[in-house]
Design an enzyme around this catalytic site. Structure first.
Site, short mmCIF file in Angstrom:
data_model
loop_
_atom_site.label_atom_id
_atom_site.label_comp_id
_atom_site.label_asym_id
_atom_site.label_seq_id
_atom_site.Cartn_x
_atom_site.Cartn_y
_atom_site.Cartn_z
CB CYS A 179 -40.30 26.68 -37.48
SG CYS A 179 -41.91 27.93 -37.84
CB ALA A 192 -35.39 24.52 -33.12
N PRO A 193 -35.45 21.73 -33.24
CG PRO A 193 -35.89 19.53 -31.99
CD PRO A 193 -36.52 20.21 -32.33
N GLY A 194 -34.54 20.35 -34.64
CA GLY A 194 -33.58 20.10 -35.60
C GLY A 194 -32.86 18.80 -36.62
N GLY A 195 -33.90 18.05 -35.91
CA GLY A 195 -34.16 16.49 -36.56
C GLY A 195 -33.86 17.17 -38.81
CG ASP A 236 -36.51 27.46 -33.89
OD1 ASP A 236 -37.39 26.81 -34.26
OD2 ASP A 236 -37.00 28.12 -33.20
CG ASP A 291 -41.22 36.00 -35.56
OD1 ASP A 291 -41.80 34.69 -36.50
OD2 ASP A 291 -41.90 36.78 -35.36
CG ASP A 347 -42.13 20.80 -38.49
OD1 ASP A 347 -43.21 20.72 -39.23
OD2 ASP A 347 -41.58 20.53 -37.95
CB CYS A 365 -46.12 17.73 -35.23
SG CYS A 365 -46.07 18.75 -34.07
#
Length: 414
Positions: free
Chosen positions: A237, A239-242, A258, A284, A300, A353
């Site tokens: 999971c 993206a967006p990639g940090g 992702d 997936d 994440d 998060c």
């Protein structure tokens, strides 16, 4: 015959109304609804204004509605167009510094007939009363009760304070020397904070790929792996990639997975800008598996995202207990699936998060792996592990320096 143009400023307010309708009535994320609601606005400034009005309305919604209800004899339904228009007029005047005459004149064209007269009358009555919005703003009742039960009064008070304004921007650096040379507030190794209004693309080092935007709390999961030294890691999971960028810059051989093609495109762009490398796979996670076991996994997991409410206040209204329960069930399934992909002795960091214990602490009871306690010296200053070794960030942390997003983080080993 061409249709008559709207008076200046009205189209941006109409787009703001559409945005609020998309969030509050249809349950869409604010950012996802922006193109559809503001697609007819040619000027970026108007799109930005529509977004700013909608976001500030969501930050202040309970207090705006309380003012509206105090000035109406018959309560307006929550989804009444006049209530939406009043919210927009009031938030402009009371929170965004728009003169009252401009705030009401740009909103009146959004409604017709009786609702227009009601809108004008209620707004005028409130202005004559010289009303103000409370500071800090109120949380929605259900959210406040849920968080009070989970975390206590200090957390709820800190959440209200954090909601009052857009948060600062945190930057994560690929190189420690670039981090030390950057003119920002240092928060941790390779991490700095800049004001909320900073123009990202104009900051030093953006074009050179020295850093990427990432809240300090969001950087903790990848920090818990240490140097990669060429070992293999799955960023699930991703993206967006940090976190992918963090792992790649720390010397890990990263496979980023992702299911969102659009979000993966942002990840690829960030990899290119930072000159870092990772294998990127669109899939997936629940229908994919790696060709061989790996040394480490960062999961994440998809979640309610209530931990990033200060950046995305729409989550306070879109997320209901049913959504939290559904997300928790998906997270358990993902954790169980990923656990089998580790080499013996491998480590998995699980994070969400979310500020909901069902999406965090509850997973500790049924995890298929052994908890690997996090040490205090592995964490940024101001963040400490919980007694059993997992990490929970709350808006009470670093409150005097701009606070943190809410995360649950646990490290496991096989």
């Amino acid at each position: 015959m061409k249709p008559q143009a709207s008076p200046p400023g009205v189209d941006a307010r109409r787009a703001a109304l559409r945005l609020l309708d998309a969030v509050l009535r249809r349950g869409l994320p604010l950012e996802a609804a922006l193109d559809g609601a503001a697609g007819d606005l040619a000027r970026p400034e108007d799109r930005g204004l529509a977004h700013a009005i909608a976001a500030e309305t969501l930050r202040r919604l309970p207090d705006l509605d309380a003012l509206i209800d105090s000035a109406t004899q018959q309560r307006l339904p929550p989804d009444a167009k006049a209530r939406f228009a009043l919210r927009i007029a009031l938030v402009q005047s009371l929170a965004l510094g728009t003169p009252p005459h401009a705030a009401i004149s740009t909103v009146l064209p959004l409604v017709d007939g009786g609702p227009r007269r009601l809108l004008h009358g209620v707004f005028g009555a409130l202005m004559r009363r010289k009303v103000v919005l409370p500071s800090p703003p109120s949380l929605p009742r259900g959210v406040a009760e849920r968080w009070l039960s989970a975390w206590g009064r200090d957390m709820v008070d800190a959440a209200r304070a954090a909601l009052a304004a857009p948060p600062p921007l945190d930057l994560s650096f690929a190189d420690a020397d670039a981090s030390r040379a950057f003119d920002g507030e240092p928060l941790a190794d390779r991490h700095a904070r800049v004001p909320a209004q900073s123009r990202i693309a104009e900051l030093p080092g953006f074009a050179e790929g020295d850093w990427w935007v990432q809240d300090l709390a969001a950087s903790i999961p990848a920090r818990l792996f240490g140097p990669g030294e060429g070992r293999t890691v799955l960023d699930l999971c991703a993206a967006p990639g940090g976190k992918t960028l963090q792992l790649a810059s720390a010397g890990w051989q990263v496979t980023a997975v992702d299911s969102s093609a659009a979000r993966l495109q942002r990840l690829r762009e960030n990899l290119q800008r930072t000159r870092l490398s990772a294998e990127v796979i669109e899939a997936d996670v629940m229908a994919w598996e790696p060709p061989a076991p790996v040394d480490a996994i960062l999961l994440d997991a998809p979640c309610s995202a209530t931990g990033i409410f200060r950046r995305h206040p729409d989550v306070l209204y879109r997320v209901r207990p049913k959504v939290i329960a559904e997300m928790a069930e998906l997270q358990r399934a993902m954790l169980g699936c990923a656990a089998g992909w580790l080499k013996p002795g491998g480590k998995l960091v699980f994070s969400t998060c979310s500020l909901e214990p069902d999406e965090g602490e509850s997973h500790l009871e049924h995890a298929p792996l052994t908890l690997d306690p996090v040490r205090a010296d592995e964490l940024p200053q101001g963040v400490a592990p919980r007694p059993n070794g997992h990490v929970r960030t709350l808006p009470t942390m670093l409150a005097d320096r701009g606070a943190l997003d809410g995360f649950f983080i646990a490290r496991f080993r096989r």
